[in-house]
Scaffold this motif. Structure first.
Motif, short mmCIF file in Angstrom:
data_model
loop_
_atom_site.label_atom_id
_atom_site.label_comp_id
_atom_site.label_asym_id
_atom_site.label_seq_id
_atom_site.Cartn_x
_atom_site.Cartn_y
_atom_site.Cartn_z
N PRO A 251 0.85 -1.21 0.00
CA PRO A 251 0.00 0.00 0.00
C PRO A 251 0.88 1.24 0.00
O PRO A 251 2.04 1.21 0.44
N PHE A 252 0.33 2.35 -0.47
CA PHE A 252 1.16 3.53 -0.70
C PHE A 252 1.82 4.07 0.57
O PHE A 252 1.26 4.01 1.65
N ILE A 253 3.02 4.59 0.35
CA ILE A 253 3.69 5.42 1.35
C ILE A 253 3.46 6.85 0.88
O ILE A 253 3.64 7.15 -0.30
N ILE B 81 4.38 2.52 -12.97
CA ILE B 81 3.23 3.37 -12.69
C ILE B 81 1.98 2.50 -12.59
O ILE B 81 1.81 1.55 -13.38
N LYS B 82 1.14 2.82 -11.61
CA LYS B 82 -0.21 2.22 -11.54
C LYS B 82 -1.18 3.37 -11.77
O LYS B 82 -1.18 4.34 -11.01
N THR B 83 -1.97 3.27 -12.82
CA THR B 83 -2.75 4.44 -13.24
C THR B 83 -4.22 4.13 -13.45
O THR B 83 -4.60 2.98 -13.74
N ILE C 2 -2.62 -0.85 -15.36
CA ILE C 2 -3.78 -0.02 -15.66
C ILE C 2 -5.00 -0.51 -14.90
O ILE C 2 -5.43 -1.67 -15.07
N HIS C 3 -5.54 0.34 -14.04
CA HIS C 3 -6.85 0.08 -13.44
C HIS C 3 -7.85 0.66 -14.44
O HIS C 3 -7.92 1.89 -14.61
N ALA C 4 -8.62 -0.22 -15.07
CA ALA C 4 -9.37 0.16 -16.27
C ALA C 4 -10.65 0.94 -15.98
O ALA C 4 -11.75 0.56 -16.41
N MET D 291 -3.30 -8.05 -12.13
CA MET D 291 -3.19 -7.65 -10.73
C MET D 291 -4.55 -7.88 -10.06
O MET D 291 -5.56 -7.35 -10.51
N LEU D 292 -4.55 -8.67 -8.98
CA LEU D 292 -5.79 -9.00 -8.28
C LEU D 292 -5.88 -8.19 -7.00
O LEU D 292 -4.92 -8.14 -6.23
N GLY D 293 -7.04 -7.61 -6.74
CA GLY D 293 -7.25 -6.85 -5.51
C GLY D 293 -8.35 -7.48 -4.67
O GLY D 293 -8.16 -8.52 -4.03
N GLY E 108 -8.58 -4.60 -12.25
CA GLY E 108 -9.96 -4.12 -12.11
C GLY E 108 -10.99 -5.23 -12.24
O GLY E 108 -11.13 -5.85 -13.29
N ASP E 109 -11.70 -5.50 -11.13
CA ASP E 109 -12.83 -6.43 -11.12
C ASP E 109 -12.49 -7.85 -11.54
O ASP E 109 -13.32 -8.52 -12.17
N LEU E 110 -11.31 -8.32 -11.18
CA LEU E 110 -10.99 -9.73 -11.45
C LEU E 110 -11.39 -10.50 -10.21
O LEU E 110 -10.65 -10.58 -9.24
N PHE E 111 -12.59 -11.02 -10.22
CA PHE E 111 -13.17 -11.56 -8.99
C PHE E 111 -13.31 -13.08 -8.96
O PHE E 111 -13.54 -13.63 -7.89
C1 LIG Z 1 -9.52 -0.70 0.65
C2 LIG Z 1 -8.68 -0.42 -0.56
C3 LIG Z 1 -7.39 0.05 -0.41
C4 LIG Z 1 -6.60 0.34 -1.54
N1 LIG Z 1 -5.31 0.81 -1.39
C5 LIG Z 1 -4.56 1.09 -2.49
C6 LIG Z 1 -3.21 1.56 -2.38
O1 LIG Z 1 -2.66 1.75 -1.30
N2 LIG Z 1 -2.54 1.82 -3.55
C7 LIG Z 1 -3.11 1.61 -4.79
O2 LIG Z 1 -2.46 1.84 -5.81
N3 LIG Z 1 -4.36 1.14 -4.90
C8 LIG Z 1 -5.09 0.87 -3.80
N4 LIG Z 1 -6.34 0.37 -3.94
C9 LIG Z 1 -6.82 0.01 -5.29
C10 LIG Z 1 -6.49 -1.47 -5.57
O3 LIG Z 1 -5.09 -1.67 -5.62
C11 LIG Z 1 -7.10 -1.91 -6.91
O4 LIG Z 1 -6.58 -1.09 -7.93
C12 LIG Z 1 -8.62 -1.79 -6.90
O5 LIG Z 1 -9.16 -2.43 -5.78
C13 LIG Z 1 -9.20 -2.38 -8.19
O6 LIG Z 1 -8.83 -3.72 -8.32
P1 LIG Z 1 -9.87 -4.90 -7.92
O7 LIG Z 1 -11.14 -4.64 -8.68
O8 LIG Z 1 -9.16 -6.17 -8.30
O9 LIG Z 1 -10.11 -4.78 -6.45
C14 LIG Z 1 -7.14 0.12 -2.83
C15 LIG Z 1 -8.44 -0.37 -2.97
C16 LIG Z 1 -9.22 -0.63 -1.86
C17 LIG Z 1 -10.62 -1.15 -2.06
#
Ligand SMILES: Cc1cc2nc3c(=O)[nH]c(=O)nc-3n(C[C@H](O)[C@H](O)[C@H](O)COP(=O)(O)O)c2cc1C
Length: 318
Positions: free
Chosen positions: A33-35, A132-134, A161-163, A216-218, A194-197
């Protein structure tokens, strides 16, 4: 399929990452997570603890910075280089209003000339490779071709790319077509986010072929921590392993000095995502989320794990 774990502030802490890797794995890298350093490059001790190499021994970690000026970027990148990191990621995606108001995160897209100047300074002075994450725009993903022209001036290590545009926060439909249309013209490795669930997201991989570096999975991986493993052909999530993972997380937060309330708060945040694996569990869920003491919490979590309501094929959706 190459998979990486998204930075998730408040969720994918060093404790979470270490245990996710130990219990499930399936991702090649974790993004921290970001600093958010101040103008002189100082940042919180909790953020330092999160990226210290001794706290991230068994994983590959890419630290991320949320800054809109080159000085603090270069300063912190120097510290990261001294710790042994080889890449630093710049956050041009965060949609939060307070962040955007400071022209940070996706707010860097408010002034494209300023973005260009900042990247010019960063890329000419950074001691580390920069990725870059954009987002694809502020109001619309149609802004992306202009943004991409700026990125193309620089030797990015990779572009993730977060789409979505910033206006879509985490909810609007992702622009898969817009993403795919960039694939051929990008000179660096391109990663999709983005939305890989669910395992269905493998179709994106098939559509993009080897032009895509990886996914990239979130939230999907937080909801189902075995999703990366399953996407790579491994077994689906089981209740015993989720229960063990959950228990290990709780113990690790307490051992790291969190008091009961703060440790519970961390885990309740995870449940926001993980509850999708337990459909029709309103009663158990209510008890879990309302618990105030560690004892009540552990009791409620155990009741949920043993409720028989687990479904390995239910996935996160919004
Ligand atoms: C609770 C939360 C915290 C996040 N923190 C960060 C972060 O610190 N840095 C970042 O680049 N994106 C952050 N994101 C965005 C995720 O990295 C990701 O791009 C976003 O959730 C979309 O992907 P997903 O649909 O797979 O979840 C955060 C998202 C959420 C929901």
């Amino acid at each position: 399929m190459k998979l990486i774990f998204a930075p998730m502030e408040g969720i994918s802490t060093y404790i979470y990452r270490r245990l996710h890797a130990r219990f499930f794995g399936g991702v090649e890298e974790y993004f921290a997570p970001f600093i958010a350093p101040d103008g002189s490059g100082s940042f919180k001790s909790s953020a330092l603890r999160d990226i210290l190499p001794e706290n991230n021994r068994d994983i590959t970690l890419i630290p991320q910075l949320l800054v809109n000026r080159s000085e603090p970027f270069v300063h912190v990148a120097g510290e990261l280089a001294a710790m042994g990191y080889g890449e630093v990621n710049l956050n041009i995606g965060c949609p939060s209003s307070t962040v955007v108001a400071k022209h940070k995160g996706s707010g860097m897209l408010l002034d494209l000339e300023g973005l260009d100047r900042c990247l010019n300074e960063i890329f000419s002075r950074s001691p580390l490779a920069v990725s870059i994450k954009t987002r694809m725009g502020l109001e619309s993903t149609e802004e992306f071709p202009r943004i991409l022209e700026i990125y193309k001036k620089y030797p990015l290590k990779r572009l993730i790319i977060h789409a979505r545009a910033r206006s879509g926060m985490y909810r609007s439909p992702v622009d898969i077509q817009g993403f795919l249309s960039c694939l051929d013209s990008c000179p660096w490795p391109l990663w999709y986010n983005g939305d890989l669930f669910s395992p269905d997201c493998a179709t994106l991989w098939d559509m993009a072929g080897d032009r895509l570096a990886g996914l990239m999975l979130g939230r999907g991986a937080v909801a189902d921590p075995a999703l990366p493993r399953a996407l790579n052909g491994g077994p689906a999530l089981s209740v015993p392993e989720l229960e063990n993972f959950h228990g290990a997380l709780l113990s690790a937060y307490l051992e790291a000095g969190y008091d009961g309330r703060s440790a519970m708060a961390r885990l309740k945040e995870l449940w926001f995502y993980m509850l999708c694996k337990f459909p029709d569990s309103r009663r158990e869920t209510k008890a879990l989320l309302r618990s105030q003491t560690l004892q009540d919490y552990s009791f409620a979590a155990s009741a949920l794990f043993h409720s028989g309501k687990f479904s390995p094929t239910c996935y996160f959706s919004q």
